[in-house]
Enzyme design. Structure first.
Site, PDB file in Angstrom:
ATOM      1  N   GLN A  97       5.199 -21.348  -7.483  1.00 34.73           N
ATOM      2  CA  GLN A  97       4.607 -22.582  -8.003  1.00 34.73           C
ATOM      3  C   GLN A  97       3.568 -23.100  -7.007  1.00 34.73           C
ATOM      4  OE1 GLN A  97       8.035 -25.220  -9.674  1.00 34.73           O
ATOM      5  NE2 GLN A  97       8.951 -23.761  -8.265  1.00 34.73           N
ATOM      6  N   VAL A  99       0.257 -23.429  -4.666  1.00 35.81           N
ATOM      7  CA  VAL A  99      -1.166 -23.166  -4.882  1.00 35.81           C
ATOM      8  C   VAL A  99      -1.879 -22.930  -3.547  1.00 35.81           C
ATOM      9  CG1 VAL A  99      -1.229 -24.536  -7.011  1.00 35.81           C
ATOM     10  CG2 VAL A  99      -1.750 -25.660  -4.836  1.00 35.81           C
ATOM     11  N   HIS A 115       1.115 -22.024 -11.096  1.00 37.10           N
ATOM     12  CA  HIS A 115       0.354 -23.283 -11.086  1.00 37.10           C
ATOM     13  C   HIS A 115      -1.065 -23.124 -10.553  1.00 37.10           C
ATOM     14  CE1 HIS A 115       4.412 -25.681 -11.175  1.00 37.10           C
ATOM     15  NE2 HIS A 115       4.110 -25.111 -12.311  1.00 37.10           N
ATOM     16  N   CYS A 143     -21.275 -26.693 -10.561  1.00 31.25           N
ATOM     17  CA  CYS A 143     -21.474 -25.263 -10.802  1.00 31.25           C
ATOM     18  C   CYS A 143     -22.979 -24.984 -10.796  1.00 31.25           C
ATOM     19  CB  CYS A 143     -20.891 -24.942 -12.175  1.00 31.25           C
ATOM     20  SG  CYS A 143     -21.087 -23.248 -12.736  1.00 31.25           S
ATOM     21  N   GLY A 182      13.062 -22.977  -1.907  1.00 30.41           N
ATOM     22  CA  GLY A 182      12.165 -24.101  -1.631  1.00 30.41           C
ATOM     23  C   GLY A 182      11.608 -24.809  -2.841  1.00 30.41           C
ATOM     24  N   THR A 183      12.368 -24.829  -3.926  1.00 35.31           N
ATOM     25  CA  THR A 183      11.914 -25.615  -5.082  1.00 35.31           C
ATOM     26  C   THR A 183      12.999 -26.596  -5.510  1.00 35.31           C
ATOM     27  OG1 THR A 183      11.111 -25.581  -7.363  1.00 35.31           O
ATOM     28  CG2 THR A 183      12.581 -23.770  -6.728  1.00 35.31           C
ATOM     29  N   SER A 184      12.573 -27.796  -5.905  1.00 35.74           N
ATOM     30  CA  SER A 184      13.528 -28.787  -6.390  1.00 35.74           C
ATOM     31  C   SER A 184      14.022 -28.412  -7.782  1.00 35.74           C
ATOM     32  CB  SER A 184      12.879 -30.170  -6.421  1.00 35.74           C
ATOM     33  OG  SER A 184      11.754 -30.157  -7.281  1.00 35.74           O
ATOM     34  N   ASN A 204      17.860 -23.571  -0.117  1.00 33.15           N
ATOM     35  CA  ASN A 204      17.303 -24.929  -0.107  1.00 33.15           C
ATOM     36  C   ASN A 204      18.150 -25.791   0.836  1.00 33.15           C
ATOM     37  OD1 ASN A 204      16.392 -27.627  -0.936  1.00 33.15           O
ATOM     38  ND2 ASN A 204      15.559 -26.600  -2.731  1.00 33.15           N
TER      39      ASN A 204
END
Ligand code: OAD
Length: 230
Positions: A97, A99, A115, A143, A182-184, A204
């Site tokens: 997830q 970025v 994401h 652009c 490491g994700t909620s 976690n």
């Protein structure tokens, strides 16, 4: 830990789902834990198409600040352990997830970015998407066609990148083990991948809504647990 290591030893196909906590030891704030972005800001003001339409300069200023902070960050022992795991496994898929691009920098190869990627920009006029790591001075950036550029990330209420969820779902269903680090596990559809897996090892420091359901839940930092696990 020993039981988790044994599980992993018996696997030939591993999928991993990572979130912001994996980059915490690289100095990048998470979203929802202590000091996280969504404790200081409202996501509705920064991470929705409506917020961008209202005030693109404000949204871009936040993203550019994050880009500069991430540019200073280096992959940590957790990112590097996942690179080693990929080399050791016949089949390996890293679903993230995040970025920030730190999995790429660590050397991971088979990555599905649910994401998007903060280092890409996309034209809202011609649709061209490209990598741009430069410091963006004049915000919002433009652009070459004159259209406004937006960050190449997924905002709340938007679709995931084409095919990403389908590929992630197939990888999780096929895997012997899914490592969730490491994700909620509060943001969907990413969190919806977890119950699809045959076996799950969660890493976690805090409990998540899935901690009671997973095969093994390890409490600790991913930069410490992932290298130990391998
Ligand atoms: P969150 O901030 O929601 O969750 C981070 C998780 O990492 C928490 O469960 C922490 O307990 C855990 N954590 C903190 N430090 C850690 C460490 N050193 N090692 C391991 N875990 C640690 O971040 P995500 O779950 O990634 O989406 O959030 C999901 C999505 O919500 C993000 O991709 C972003 C956000 O809004 C978009 O912007 C669309």
């Amino acid at each position: 830990m020993q039981a988790a290591a044994n599980l992993l030893k018996s696997a030939a196909n591993v999928a991993v789902l990572t979130g912001a906590g994996v980059s915490a030891e690289s100095g990048i704030p998470t979203f929802r834990s202590n000091g996280g972005y969504w404790q200081k800001h409202r996501f509705e003001d920064l991470a929705t198409p409506q917020a961008f339409a209202r005030d693109p300069k404000f949204v871009w200023t936040w993203y550019e600040e994050r880009r500069r902070a991430i540019a200073e960050a280096k992959p940590n022992a957790g990112h590097l352990a996942l690179t080693e795991l990929e080399k050791a496994m016949p089949v390996f898929t890293l679903i993230t997830q995040n970025v920030d691009g730190l999995h790429d920098l660590a050397g991971s190869k088979n990555i599905i970015k649910l994401h998007g990627d903060i280092w890409t920009v996309r034209c809202m006029n011609c649709g061209e998407e490209r990598v741009d790591r430069s410091r963006l001075e004049d915000l919002p950036p433009r652009c070459h066609c004159g259209g406004m550029l937006r960050p190449g990330v997924v905002w709340f209420g938007e679709m995931l990148p084409h095919g990403a969820l389908e590929r992630a779902t197939a990888a999780v269903r096929a895997a012997d083990i899914l490592i969730v680090a490491g994700t909620s596990a509060k943001v969907y559809p990413a969190a919806g991948l977890i119950p699809l897996a045959a076996k799950v090892i969660e890493i976690n420091p805090e409990e998540t809504p899935f901690s009671d359901e997973v095969t093994i839940s390890l409490r600790g930092k991913s930069a410490e647990i992932l290298p130990q696990l391998l």
